[in-house]
Write a protein that holds these residues in place. Structure first.
Motif, PDB file in Angstrom:
ATOM      1  N   ILE A  88      18.479 -12.930  14.475  1.00  0.00           N
ATOM      2  CA  ILE A  88      17.562 -12.517  13.414  1.00  0.00           C
ATOM      3  C   ILE A  88      18.105 -11.222  12.819  1.00  0.00           C
ATOM      4  N   HIS A  89      18.232 -11.188  11.504  1.00  0.00           N
ATOM      5  CA  HIS A  89      18.773 -10.006  10.838  1.00  0.00           C
ATOM      6  C   HIS A  89      17.814  -9.598   9.718  1.00  0.00           C
ATOM      7  N   ILE A  90      17.267  -8.418   9.820  1.00  0.00           N
ATOM      8  CA  ILE A  90      16.355  -7.889   8.805  1.00  0.00           C
ATOM      9  C   ILE A  90      17.172  -7.019   7.849  1.00  0.00           C
ATOM     10  N   GLY A  91      17.074  -7.311   6.553  1.00  0.00           N
ATOM     11  CA  GLY A  91      17.780  -6.520   5.552  1.00  0.00           C
ATOM     12  C   GLY A  91      19.233  -6.908   5.345  1.00  0.00           C
ATOM     13  N   MET A  92      19.536  -8.180   5.477  1.00  0.00           N
ATOM     14  CA  MET A  92      20.917  -8.641   5.281  1.00  0.00           C
ATOM     15  C   MET A  92      21.304  -8.578   3.807  1.00  0.00           C
ATOM     16  N   GLU A  93      22.530  -8.201   3.572  1.00  0.00           N
ATOM     17  CA  GLU A  93      23.061  -8.225   2.209  1.00  0.00           C
ATOM     18  C   GLU A  93      23.809  -9.530   2.006  1.00  0.00           C
ATOM     19  N   ALA A  94      23.485 -10.231   0.925  1.00  0.00           N
ATOM     20  CA  ALA A  94      24.185 -11.452   0.547  1.00  0.00           C
ATOM     21  C   ALA A  94      24.034 -11.600  -0.958  1.00  0.00           C
ATOM     22  N   SER A  95      25.127 -11.924  -1.603  1.00  0.00           N
ATOM     23  CA  SER A  95      25.089 -12.034  -3.065  1.00  0.00           C
ATOM     24  C   SER A  95      24.680 -13.422  -3.535  1.00  0.00           C
ATOM     25  N   ASP A  96      24.822 -14.419  -2.641  1.00  0.00           N
ATOM     26  CA  ASP A  96      24.452 -15.778  -3.028  1.00  0.00           C
ATOM     27  C   ASP A  96      24.159 -16.627  -1.790  1.00  0.00           C
ATOM     28  N   LYS A  97      23.768 -17.855  -2.041  1.00  0.00           N
ATOM     29  CA  LYS A  97      23.400 -18.784  -0.975  1.00  0.00           C
ATOM     30  C   LYS A  97      24.550 -18.993   0.014  1.00  0.00           C
ATOM     31  N   ASP A  98      25.754 -19.199  -0.494  1.00  0.00           N
ATOM     32  CA  ASP A  98      26.892 -19.467   0.374  1.00  0.00           C
ATOM     33  C   ASP A  98      27.157 -18.291   1.313  1.00  0.00           C
ATOM     34  N   GLU A  99      27.126 -17.092   0.772  1.00  0.00           N
ATOM     35  CA  GLU A  99      27.354 -15.925   1.613  1.00  0.00           C
ATOM     36  C   GLU A  99      26.263 -15.800   2.675  1.00  0.00           C
ATOM     37  N   ALA A 100      25.019 -16.046   2.299  1.00  0.00           N
ATOM     38  CA  ALA A 100      23.914 -15.974   3.259  1.00  0.00           C
ATOM     39  C   ALA A 100      24.110 -17.000   4.373  1.00  0.00           C
ATOM     40  N   LEU A 101      24.424 -18.248   4.001  1.00  0.00           N
ATOM     41  CA  LEU A 101      24.604 -19.293   5.016  1.00  0.00           C
ATOM     42  C   LEU A 101      25.783 -18.978   5.931  1.00  0.00           C
ATOM     43  N   ARG A 102      26.868 -18.475   5.373  1.00  0.00           N
ATOM     44  CA  ARG A 102      28.048 -18.160   6.193  1.00  0.00           C
ATOM     45  C   ARG A 102      27.776 -16.978   7.134  1.00  0.00           C
ATOM     46  N   LYS A 103      27.058 -15.984   6.654  1.00  0.00           N
ATOM     47  CA  LYS A 103      26.722 -14.856   7.536  1.00  0.00           C
ATOM     48  C   LYS A 103      25.781 -15.310   8.652  1.00  0.00           C
ATOM     49  N   MET A 104      24.838 -16.179   8.311  1.00  0.00           N
ATOM     50  CA  MET A 104      23.915 -16.674   9.328  1.00  0.00           C
ATOM     51  C   MET A 104      24.651 -17.539  10.345  1.00  0.00           C
TER      52      MET A 104
END
Length: 151
Positions: A12-28
């Protein structure tokens, strides 16, 4: 199975930086890999995108619940992020997303049954507008778990 059983502060990450859906999914997916939930980030993300082609996972009110079965998944879990800034996502209400619940599910049939139960529990919790507002204001992974688990 209870939600508490699959909620883990480490994914669980509160305050994650991601510029788009792909970046969010890859970081997760990276969070999941780093904590032993999956063994192949690329395979897992590819499997999530296969599921994304079947229908919208942005359920509205800034929430997305992407999921998919993957041979890469080693244990059942839900990676959760609140984003620093909303991002574009295919959603039922056409609005951007600021909170993502990524289900990590194995192709094993026992996992599939638990996945559907957990998905329905998460969706039911998120349907409570007061609780949803509190979830969007959390400042820690522990607080997120407490709210989702009903503690």
């Amino acid at each position: 199975m209870k939600l508490r059983d699959v909620l883990d502060e480490k994914i669980i990450h509160i305050g994650m930086e991601a510029s788009d859906k792909d970046e969010a999914l890859r970081k997760m997916a990276g969070l999941l890999a780093d904590n032993g939930y999956i063994d192949d980030v690329e395979e897992f993300v590819g499997d999530v995108y296969l599921r994304e082609k079947e229908g919208v996972t942005g359920i509205g009110q800034g929430i997305a619940i992407p999921h998919g079965k993957s041979k890469s998944a080693k244990k059942l879990g839900i990676a959760i992020v609140s984003l620093k800034a909303p991002i574009a996502w295919e959603t039922l209400d056409g609005e951007p997303v600021d909170t993502v619940f990524l289900f990590c599910v194995s192709c094993d049939s026992n996992f599939e049954r638990n996945h559907m139960l957990l998905l329905s529990k998460v969706a039911a919790r998120l349907a409570d507008e007061e609780l949803l507002a509190r979830i969007k204001g959390v400042t820690s992974a522990r607080e997120m778990i407490g709210l989702l688990a009903g503690e």
